[in-house]
Design a protein around this motif. Structure first.
Motif, short mmCIF file in Angstrom:
data_model
loop_
_atom_site.label_atom_id
_atom_site.label_comp_id
_atom_site.label_asym_id
_atom_site.label_seq_id
_atom_site.Cartn_x
_atom_site.Cartn_y
_atom_site.Cartn_z
N GLU A 34 0.81 -1.21 0.00
CA GLU A 34 0.00 0.00 0.00
C GLU A 34 0.85 1.26 0.00
N ARG A 37 2.24 1.79 -3.47
CA ARG A 37 1.22 2.24 -4.42
C ARG A 37 0.79 3.67 -4.14
N ALA A 38 0.75 4.04 -2.85
CA ALA A 38 0.37 5.41 -2.50
C ALA A 38 1.38 6.41 -3.06
N ASP A 41 1.07 6.52 -6.89
CA ASP A 41 -0.10 7.30 -7.31
C ASP A 41 0.11 8.79 -7.08
N SER A 215 7.79 10.97 1.43
CA SER A 215 7.77 9.55 1.78
C SER A 215 9.12 9.07 2.29
#
Length: 280
Positions: A34, A37-38, A41, A215
C-alpha cells in the motif's frame, strides 16, 4: 546466489515505500504494498504518464544490452539497482544474444533478494548471481565474493545504472561512486545511465520530488549538462546524452509511420536522459 546474501536477515517494512517496489507497481507488477502504491499514485498525479515512462526506461535496458553484446562484444554486466525481476531482465536479453554472457545484479531491497533467488536463472554457458548491497557503498559491491566468482574484472564489463542515481542528493557523492566503480573495470568497459530530469517539465518534476521526499525517499533530478558530466573521462557512445526514447530506438517499418503518423512519439515525453560511455 551469494552465501553472504543468504545469511542476511530479510526484514520487509511494508509500511514504508521502497524505490524498487514503486517501480514494480508502475510496471504492472504485483510485488508492492500500500505504501508503494500510495507514493506511485502521488507521483502519477504530477506526471500522469509515469507508468509509460517506466516502461520506456525498461525498454531502453533491452536496447542498451543488445547494443553492448552485439556491437561492443561485451559479455559481462554489473547491473546495480536492478529492481524486482520482470520480463526483459539484463541476463535474459544478454544471454539471448550471447549465451555465455555473465551478469551480477545488485540491489538493497529484501524483496528483490527473495525474487532473485527464485527467478534469476542462467544458461549453462553463462552465469547469473545476485549481491545484496547498497550503491552508496560501492566497495561492498566490488568486494563481494559473488562478484569475483562470476565476473572477471580484468575483462571489459558493462556497468548498468538505470534509474538509480537520482536517489543521491549530492552530485559529488555520485561522482565518487562512479569513479570507484569505473576504476575497478578495465579499458573497453562501458557505463550506462538513465536519469530523470526537470528539463522537460520543471513544474511536474518539482511535484515528483516533493512526493518522494515526503515519503522519505531522496529524489534529485539532474539536467542534461549534469548527466553529461557524469561521463567525464569516458567516450560517449552516439547519440550521446539524449532523451531515453531517442537513444538508438528500434526502427519501425516505414509503412507504419506513413499510415499511422499518430505512432510518432515525442522523445521528450519521457522525462529521462540516457547515455552510454566507453572507458579507454
Amino acid at each position: 546466489m551469494n552465501e553472504q546474501a543468504g545469511r542476511l536477515p530479510v526484514e520487509i517494512d511494508t509500511t514504508v515505500a521502497h524505490e524498487a517496489r514503486v517501480y514494480d507497481y508502475w510496471l504492472g507488477g504485483k510485488d508492492n504494498f500500500e505504501a508503494d502504491r500510495a507514493l506511485g499514485d502521488a507521483i502519477a498525479e504530477h506526471i500522469p504518464t509515469i507508468k509509460t515512462m517506466a516502461r520506456a526506461n525498461r525498454a531502453f535496458v533491452g536496447r542498451a544490452v543488445r547494443y553492448l553484446v552485439r556491437e561492443c562484444g561485451i559479455r559481462q554486466f554489473l547491473d546495480i539497482g536492478t529492481g524486482i525481476p520482470t520480463s526483459g531482465n539484463v541476463h535474459e536479453v544478454a544471454q539471448r544474444a550471447e549465451p555465455g554472457s555473465r551478469v551480477v545484479y545488485v540491489d538493497n531491497d529484501p524483496i528483490v533478494l527473495a525474487h532473485a533467488r527464485a527467478l534469476m536463472t542462467s544458461t549453462e554457458e553463462g552465469a547469473t548471481r545476485f549481491v545484496f548491497a547498497d550503491l552508496h557503498d560501492p566497495h561492498s559491491i566490488l568486494s563481494d565474493p559473488a562478484l569475483a566468482e562470476t565476473l572477471d574484472l580484468t575483462q571489459p564489463t558493462a556497468v548498468m545504472l538505470v534509474a538509480v542515481l537520482m536517489y543521491f542528493r549530492e552530485t559529488s557523492e555520485v561522482r565518487q561512486v562512479l569513479d570507484e566503480l569505473m576504476k575497478a573495470v578495465p579499458d573497453g568497459s562501458y557505463l550506462t545511465i538513465t536519469h530523470p530530469t526537470a528539463d522537460f517539465d520543471p513544474e511536474a518534476m518539482a511535484g515528483v520530488v516533493a512526493s518522494a521526499e515526503q515519503s522519505g525517499i531522496p529524489f534529485q533530478p539532474r539536467g542534461r549538462d549534469e548527466v553529461a558530466a557524469l561521463f567525464d573521462g569516458l567516450e560517449l557512445v552516439e547519440p550521446g546524452v539524449t532523451p531515453v526514447l531517442a537513444w538508438r530506438p528500434d526502427p519501425e517499418p516505414a509503412e507504419v509511420t506513413r499510415l499511422h503518423p499518430e505512432h510518432e512519439v515525442d522523445p521528450r515525453s519521457a522525462y529521462y536522459w540516457a547515455a552510454m560511455g566507453r572507458k579507454g
